[in-house]
Write an enzyme that holds these catalytic residues in place. Structure first.
Site, PDB file in Angstrom:
ATOM      1  NE  ARG A 166      -3.319  -2.768   0.097  1.00  0.00           N
ATOM      2  CZ  ARG A 166      -3.064  -3.361  -0.269  1.00  0.00           C
ATOM      3  NH1 ARG A 166      -1.955  -3.710  -0.870  1.00  0.00           N
ATOM      4  NH2 ARG A 166      -3.909  -4.585  -0.029  1.00  0.00           N
ATOM      5  CB  SER A 238      -9.567  -1.067   4.461  1.00  0.00           C
ATOM      6  OG  SER A 238      -9.672  -2.441   3.637  1.00  0.00           O
ATOM      7  CD  GLU A 335      -5.398   0.178   2.673  1.00  0.00           C
ATOM      8  OE1 GLU A 335      -5.925   0.743   1.688  1.00  0.00           O
ATOM      9  OE2 GLU A 335      -5.021  -0.408   3.732  1.00  0.00           O
TER      10      GLU A 335
END
Length: 339
Positions: A166, A238, A335
């Protein structure tokens, strides 16, 4: 085409639906227009700057006192081909899932497991989006865009993008210094199906023989069964990363909590834990404070039930982080990009 606004609402440009405003807002469909705008308007250098697509990975804590650049570059074109691959250059403004659908329709493999992820193509390499065993870094050939410091078009190969979990160079060193205008993807003519993640294989089997279309349909059904659509309720998917922890901590927690999902990583002496499991076990699944809350079906997803401010959602997420840290000794990392 270009559009320029002052004091422009960003509510339609972030999937949390937060009602922030931008001091300046610039939208373009041709990279040449971006270069002209930036070169002819030196005053932008004095402003804070962010690049914004659909805003599917951002949380505005307040109005943005600066310049928002919104790439809306369209188009999908073939730039190369060999016996096994197609190379497609895709405009940064294309909707990611529409590109996935295009690829599957033409039987080109490599992104089918990434179906239904919200956002634009230009945002995909920034976050190195991933799901169900695939990451976009595995199919990116190069990223093309405009270097704000050098004031010229530039491109980065996949290796130069410094992809990680990520993460990428565009999220760190080049954050708000490089505006992505298109991405070149290398897709497979004869793909090997990736069905190893979770229950995906079972879902695909129920649909018949494995195929790109069946994988896409299965991923869409799984995501819809677990995750809220951004069109139904404000969210950014998320909110936290799955934490990567030392082997010793992972083993200690696994011994204490047998159902804790633990995954291998490429880092020596490290294992990945399921953030959603940690949040749920800490008692936050389905919890709500005002209009900020945790989704009832997926503890990893924070939602805006209507009129929550970005600051309220952020503060709520901080309570979750502290709770998980106190209970498990694990520090969660967001995130979502909070501005």
């Amino acid at each position: 085409m270009i559009r320029f606004f002052e004091n422009h609402s960003l509510k339609a440009y972030n999937t949390f639906g937060v009602g922030a405003k931008a001091k300046f807002f610039f939208e373009f469909t041709d990279p040449a227009d971006l270069a002209i705008f930036l070169n002819e308007n030196e005053s932008w250098r004095e402003e804070r700057l962010i690049v914004l697509g659909q805003g599917s990975n951002i949380l505005f804590l307040d109005d943005f006192d600066g310049l928002v650049i919104h790439p809306k570059v369209p188009g999908i074109k073939t730039v190369n081909e060999d016996r096994n691959h197609y190379w497609l250059e895709v405009g940064a403004g294309e909707i990611w899932d529409e590109f996935v659908e295009f690829s599957v329709t033409y039987n080109l493999g490599g992104v089918e497991n990434l179906s239904l992820i919200p956002g634009t193509v230009g945002a995909a390499p920034v976050q190195n989006i991933g799901a169900y065993g695939q990451e976009v870094c595995n199919v990116v050939e190069k990223v093309i865009g405009y270097d704000l410091e050098k004031q010229q078009l530039a491109e980065y190969s996949a290796d130069e993008c410094r992809f990680a979990y990520r993460d990428s160079i565009f999220k760190s060193y080049l954050k708000n210094k490089f505006i992505i205008t298109s991405v070149v993807f290398r897709l497979e003519k004869f793909p090997e199906f990736n069905l190893a993640y979770g229950q995906l294989s079972e879902w695909v089997k129920e649909m018949g023989d494995p195929s790109l279309q069946h994988i896409r349909e299965a991923v869409i059904e799984i995501r819809n069964s677990k995750l809220p659509a951004v069109t139904d309720i404000g969210n950014a998917g998320s909110f936290f990363k799955n934490p990567v922890v030392d082997l010793q901590l992972a083993e200690r927690l696994k011994a204490q909590y047998e159902t804790l999902p633990v995954y291998p990583t490429s880092a020596e002496g490290k294992l990945k834990l399921a953030a959603g499991w940690l949040i749920e076990r800490a008692g936050w699944k389905g919890k709500r404070e005002g209009d900020a809350g945790v989704h009832e079906k997926q503890a990893l997803v924070l939602v805006n039930f209507g009129n929550a401010t970005g600051k309220e959602i952020f503060d709520f997420s901080e309570k979750i982080r502290q709770s998980v840290l106190e209970k498990f000794g694990v520090e969660l990392e967001r995130e979502v990009n909070c501005i």
